[in-house]
Write an enzyme that holds these catalytic residues in place. Structure first.
Site, PDB file in Angstrom:
ATOM      1  N   GLN A  84      34.871  39.182  45.942  1.00 33.70           N
ATOM      2  CA  GLN A  84      34.903  38.143  45.684  1.00 33.70           C
ATOM      3  C   GLN A  84      35.792  37.471  45.345  1.00 33.70           C
ATOM      4  O   GLN A  84      36.515  37.032  45.736  1.00 33.70           O
ATOM      5  CB  GLN A  84      34.263  37.962  44.364  1.00 33.70           C
ATOM      6  CG  GLN A  84      32.545  39.138  44.181  1.00 33.70           C
ATOM      7  CD  GLN A  84      32.330  38.283  42.445  1.00 33.70           C
ATOM      8  OE1 GLN A  84      32.052  39.890  42.452  1.00 33.70           O
ATOM      9  NE2 GLN A  84      32.037  37.501  42.171  1.00 33.70           N
ATOM     10  N   HIS A  85      35.883  35.714  45.387  1.00 37.91           N
ATOM     11  CA  HIS A  85      36.353  34.570  44.625  1.00 37.91           C
ATOM     12  C   HIS A  85      37.202  34.189  45.364  1.00 37.91           C
ATOM     13  O   HIS A  85      37.909  32.925  45.456  1.00 37.91           O
ATOM     14  CB  HIS A  85      37.716  34.913  43.679  1.00 37.91           C
ATOM     15  CG  HIS A  85      36.649  36.368  42.221  1.00 37.91           C
ATOM     16  ND1 HIS A  85      35.986  35.383  41.980  1.00 37.91           N
ATOM     17  CD2 HIS A  85      36.579  36.951  41.351  1.00 37.91           C
ATOM     18  CE1 HIS A  85      35.192  36.370  41.147  1.00 37.91           C
ATOM     19  NE2 HIS A  85      35.511  36.929  41.006  1.00 37.91           N
ATOM     20  N   ASP A 245      31.609  41.648  47.225  1.00 42.09           N
ATOM     21  CA  ASP A 245      30.828  42.655  46.677  1.00 42.09           C
ATOM     22  C   ASP A 245      30.560  43.807  45.711  1.00 42.09           C
ATOM     23  O   ASP A 245      29.395  45.099  46.120  1.00 42.09           O
ATOM     24  CB  ASP A 245      32.600  43.407  47.010  1.00 42.09           C
ATOM     25  CG  ASP A 245      33.229  42.473  45.706  1.00 42.09           C
ATOM     26  OD1 ASP A 245      33.294  42.534  45.508  1.00 42.09           O
ATOM     27  OD2 ASP A 245      34.814  43.614  46.561  1.00 42.09           O
TER      28      ASP A 245
END
Length: 493
Positions: A84-85, A245
């Site tokens: 992520q991110h 994820d």
């Protein structure tokens, strides 16, 4: 007997790619191909070249198919779950302009603080996005890029998350899903869309962002001829929108609207996370109030320092990771990469309570305790965000599902068991992120609700169930006291 059909679920994590070749009907994990990533950076910097992710995906798929012994013609769908991110900026041809800023890059902590203040504080952010900007969030990283690499920020023809980048390479279509989008801090979990006011605050043109599919299982296109040639797969198979994820792990566990709701999960990996799928929209400043991949929500707390940090302590002490005993009077907060929960981006590791009779094994045990405490302390707030009372005996006795690499380690399991006082379930299904992605792929290929698919697949899994032990409140209170007293002067908070 009809020919076997399979789907491929891809777990593109911080350190590697795994491609799980999965029987579309039974969920049997037939093979897992693997390929490493490269992470660079010193101090707070953590970056990767997105092209490495693509090559790793191709290599992992090839390795998985070879190991399975199946023909590529058996594959009917593919989906990617990604770390992520991360911030990926692309040129007009879809090529990365620079290395991606990863979730655990803490250089954007000043930008996160400034963004939080600019909107009126943490409560204003959670009301709109479900989360407060911290260094991990994509919005903070975009702001850092604008201030520190303005040429590439200005040149960006597209802004993507890691899984978005890979999915677009597969299908030739720009797309993301609500789950991963909700980790950007420019997507509103209140409205289910990008927030125009926040984009203005960030100086980010909405046209640079991918459309948001209805769910992570939505078929957003078909595998292009070019991607098919690179992967050795048939062109035209279903490509799902994919997700982050953590959202994929929830699907793999059967958490969501068609499965378990409000059941807590603790994931022990590079990061430590605690999360649950819920119909209640989270809005706690202590949590990340994400959307899930299936239309529910995924309140989550994430720490930066988990298995890698403890392994580093073991290496420094010359010990195997399971050569640990309880820390005794020693407290070790292994915040080697700064920390996200609590928000201490400039922190480093802290050791206190050292005595002449302290053993190396106790030091290692104290590292386990510090890492486990840090993520477990968010559990009560997580339960409250689901509308539950943590003090209710039925809630207190609700099992904690333990996943991630650490769930296979004896010392991790026993440390979590001792500090939580909860019954534990270690799911028998392996590679849950990739399995969740495979369920998204099966759904996109016509298999129904992805959580229902994963729930059916998991019926034959042999879970390990561990009864509770008496909670070690002495250690819990000692570690908590050190963290509270050290946060300001010693940990940079």
């Amino acid at each position: 007997m009809p020919p076997r059909t399979v789907v491929i679920g891809v777990d593109s994590s911080t350190q590697s790619t795994k491609a799980a070749v999965t029987d579309a009907e039974t969920g049997e994990l037939l093979a897992v191909g693997r390929a490493p990533h490269v992470v660079t950076g010193e101090g707070g910097a953590r970056e990767s070249d997105p092209e490495v992710w693509w090559r790793a995906l191709c290599d992992a798929v090839a390795a998985g198919l070879k190991e399975s012994g199946l023909s590529a013609s058996a594959v009917t769908g593919i989906a990617v779950a990604g770390q992520q991110h991360g911030l990926v900026v692309l040129d007009e041809t879809g090529r990365p302009l620079r290395p991606a800023l990863l979730w655990n890059d803490t250089r954007s902590a000043p930008q996160a603080a400034a963004l939080t203040a600019a909107l009126g504080g943490p409560e204003a952010w959670t009301a709109r996005t479900g989360s407060v900007p911290v260094a991990a969030m994509t919005a903070s990283k975009w702001q850092w890029l604008r201030e520190n690499d303005p040429a590439n920020a200005a040149a960006a023809a597209a802004v993507r998350l890691p899984h978005d980048f890979l999915t677009e390479r597969l299908a030739g279509t720009a797309a993301t899903d609500p789950g991963d989008a909700s980790g950007t801090c420019w997507y509103s979990t209140a409205t289910g869309a990008y927030d125009a006011e926040l984009l203005d605050l960030l100086g980010l043109d909405a046209s640079l962002l991918p459309p948001v599919a209805a769910t992570g299982a939505t078929r957003i296109g078909s595998l292009t001829a070019a991607a098919a040639e690179s992967l050795g797969l048939p062109a035209g198979i279903a490509v799902a929108a994919g997700t982050g994820d953590n959202m994929a792990a929830a699907v793999g566990l059967g958490l969501g609207g068609a499965g378990l709701l409000d059941h807590p999960v603790l994931s022990l990996g590079t990061s430590g996370t605690v999360f649950a799928a819920s119909r209640a929209r989270p809005a706690s400043t202590a949590l990340s109030g994400f959307a899930a991949a299936d239309g529910t929500y995924l309140p989550l707390a994430c720490t930066l320092n988990c298995t890698l940090a403890v392994d580093k302590v073991a290496t420094l002490l010359g010990l195997h990771r399971d050569d640990a005993t309880p820390g005794g009077a020693t407290v070790l907060l292994p915040y080697l990469d700064g920390e996200r929960t609590p928000d201490l981006p400039t922190a480093s590791g802290l050791l206190t309570g050292l005595r002449h009779d302290t053993t190396p094994q106790q030091l290692l045990g104290a590292a386990y305790e510090g890492a486990a405490f840090t993520v477990l302390r968010a559990l009560d707030e997580l339960l409250r965000s689901c509308g539950l009372d943590p003090a209710d005996p039925d809630v207190a006795d609700r099992p904690l599902r333990l996943i991630g690499g650490g769930a296979q380690g004896r010392t991790w399991v026993e440390t979590v068991r001792r500090l939580s006082g909860r019954p534990l379930i270690v799911p028998g299904s392996g590679e849950l992120v990739a399995l969740g992605a495979a369920a998204l792929a099966a759904s996109a290929a016509g298999g129904g609700d992805p959580v229902a698919v994963a729930t059916r697949w998991n019926e034959k899994a042999e879970d390990t169930q561990l009864p509770p032990v008496e909670r070690d409140t002495e250690t819990w209170e000692r570690v908590g006291s050190v963290l509270e007293q050290a946060s300001g002067p010693l940990l940079g908070g």
